[in-house]
Design an enzyme around this catalytic site. Structure first.
Site, PDB file in Angstrom:
ATOM      1  N   ASP A  52       0.837  -1.196   0.000  1.00  0.00           N
ATOM      2  CA  ASP A  52       0.000   0.000   0.000  1.00  0.00           C
ATOM      3  C   ASP A  52       0.873   1.248   0.000  1.00  0.00           C
ATOM      4  O   ASP A  52       1.664   1.461   0.918  1.00  0.00           O
ATOM      5  CB  ASP A  52      -0.902   0.001   1.239  1.00  0.00           C
ATOM      6  CG  ASP A  52      -1.763   1.238   1.331  1.00  0.00           C
ATOM      7  OD1 ASP A  52      -2.962   1.137   1.007  1.00  0.00           O
ATOM      8  OD2 ASP A  52      -1.253   2.309   1.731  1.00  0.00           O
ATOM      9  N   TYR A  57       2.896   9.988  -0.608  1.00  0.00           N
ATOM     10  CA  TYR A  57       4.063   9.447   0.089  1.00  0.00           C
ATOM     11  C   TYR A  57       5.362   9.734  -0.651  1.00  0.00           C
ATOM     12  O   TYR A  57       6.434   9.717  -0.037  1.00  0.00           O
ATOM     13  CB  TYR A  57       3.941   7.926   0.270  1.00  0.00           C
ATOM     14  CG  TYR A  57       2.765   7.448   1.076  1.00  0.00           C
ATOM     15  CD1 TYR A  57       1.971   8.325   1.810  1.00  0.00           C
ATOM     16  CD2 TYR A  57       2.442   6.098   1.109  1.00  0.00           C
ATOM     17  CE1 TYR A  57       0.885   7.867   2.533  1.00  0.00           C
ATOM     18  CE2 TYR A  57       1.359   5.630   1.838  1.00  0.00           C
ATOM     19  CZ  TYR A  57       0.579   6.514   2.540  1.00  0.00           C
ATOM     20  OH  TYR A  57      -0.491   6.053   3.253  1.00  0.00           O
ATOM     21  N   LYS A  82      -2.988   5.843  -3.846  1.00  0.00           N
ATOM     22  CA  LYS A  82      -4.056   6.769  -3.459  1.00  0.00           C
ATOM     23  C   LYS A  82      -3.918   8.088  -4.207  1.00  0.00           C
ATOM     24  O   LYS A  82      -2.805   8.622  -4.351  1.00  0.00           O
ATOM     25  CB  LYS A  82      -4.018   7.024  -1.951  1.00  0.00           C
ATOM     26  CG  LYS A  82      -4.033   5.758  -1.117  1.00  0.00           C
ATOM     27  CD  LYS A  82      -3.974   6.053   0.370  1.00  0.00           C
ATOM     28  CE  LYS A  82      -3.611   4.817   1.159  1.00  0.00           C
ATOM     29  NZ  LYS A  82      -2.183   4.424   0.995  1.00  0.00           N
ATOM     30  N   HIS A 112      -7.449   9.762  -1.219  1.00  0.00           N
ATOM     31  CA  HIS A 112      -6.697   9.707   0.032  1.00  0.00           C
ATOM     32  C   HIS A 112      -7.441  10.362   1.193  1.00  0.00           C
ATOM     33  O   HIS A 112      -7.353   9.889   2.328  1.00  0.00           O
ATOM     34  CB  HIS A 112      -5.326  10.353  -0.161  1.00  0.00           C
ATOM     35  CG  HIS A 112      -4.285   9.841   0.759  1.00  0.00           C
ATOM     36  ND1 HIS A 112      -2.947   9.912   0.488  1.00  0.00           N
ATOM     37  CD2 HIS A 112      -4.362   9.255   1.980  1.00  0.00           C
ATOM     38  CE1 HIS A 112      -2.254   9.381   1.485  1.00  0.00           C
ATOM     39  NE2 HIS A 112      -3.094   8.979   2.405  1.00  0.00           N
TER      40      HIS A 112
END
Length: 275
Positions: A52, A57, A82, A112
């Site tokens: 994931d 990120y 996401k 997200h």
């Protein structure tokens, strides 16, 4: 117990017919560097089949490299990313994610968080699914009211709501609503980013089973049929977190863990929004 995973159960069927592994590796706050590559590769070597990540990120390239270095076949791996809702268009954003990941599709694409409202990005999510870029689509950090608004307008309903969830964040009203609407609640931060490992209750339960505190917390989710994505960059902890399918918690254990909830069984996904 309703919703309890059977011993040895490792997957959960989503409402659209696709199957998500019960255990995954999360890579939030892992730098786009060798540390992330190693964590992904180690997880896959230890039997994980779900990774994931997210556009926010900034580590999709390293995730993709870890996937390739693992030598596990793509069709055996469930990959989530996401949509960063500061972007304007989910399809173009996912095309860029796929280039970074080195993949032709992701298994799950999530909004997200509901910045700007819970509905505006969803038509683009549906287009991403229709284009074959994402096999399943869902949301993250959506509360019951957010889901209600989205379900009223969606052509293709979300199949996952990924939220902070653990015995300390036992969002029962949100969990119940998800189940009533055919949405799988998925738990991020099931260890409280490490905070919950020092719980006196968890420390009391773990020796009963000869297990580590992390395994007790993760098993609590598994027994509720809730997929989990604990994060670690240490190989020994990644391996330990995978040892969840050969023991069960007792009814007493479950009751003691349920009592840790600090949310009042809320229907909210977060106590404080960051957007």
């Amino acid at each position: 117990m309703a919703g309890v995973a059977q011993q040895g159960e490792r997957t959960h069927e989503l409402a659209d017919g696709h199957v998500i592994p019960m255990l995954g590796l999360g890579v939030w706050q892992v730098e786009n560097a060798q540390e992330c590559v190693d964590a992904v590769r180690w997880a896959l070597e230890e039997g994980y089949r779900h990774i994931d990540t997210a556009q926010a990120y900034g580590n999709e390239e390293s995730v993709g490299l870890g996937l390739r270095q693992s030598r596990v076949q793509r069709e055996e791996i469930f990959v989530t990313t996401k949509f960063l809702p500061r972007s304007e268009e989910p399809v173009a954003a996912l095309e860029a994610s796929l280039r970074r990941l080195g993949l032709e599709y992701v298994d799950l694409y999530l909004i997200h968080w509901p910045a700007g409202g819970p509905t505006w990005a969803w038509p683009g999510m549906e287009r991403a699914r229709e284009a074959g870029y994402a096999r399943s689509i869902g949301v993250s950090n959506f509360a019951v009211d957010d889901l209600r608004q989205l379900l009223a307008t969606a052509t293709v309903p979300p199949v996952v709501d990924q939220v902070q969830f653990s015995p300390y964040e036992y969002r029962k009203a949100l969990l119940d609503s998800c189940r009533q609407n055919g949405i799988a609640l998925e738990a991020y931060s099931p260890l409280g980013t490490g905070r919950h490992l020092t719980s006196d209750t968890v420390a009391r339960i773990a020796p009963r089973h000869g297990r580590a505190p992390a395994q007790v917390l993760l098993r609590w989710c598994i027994e509720r049929g809730i997929p989990i994505i604990p994060k670690s960059t240490h190989r020994e902890r990644i391996a330990e977190n995978a040892q969840l399918f050969d023991f069960r918690l007792s009814d007493q254990d479950i009751a003691e863990l349920d009592a840790l909830d600090r949310t009042g069984g809320t229907d909210r996904a977060l106590e404080r929004k960051w957007w």
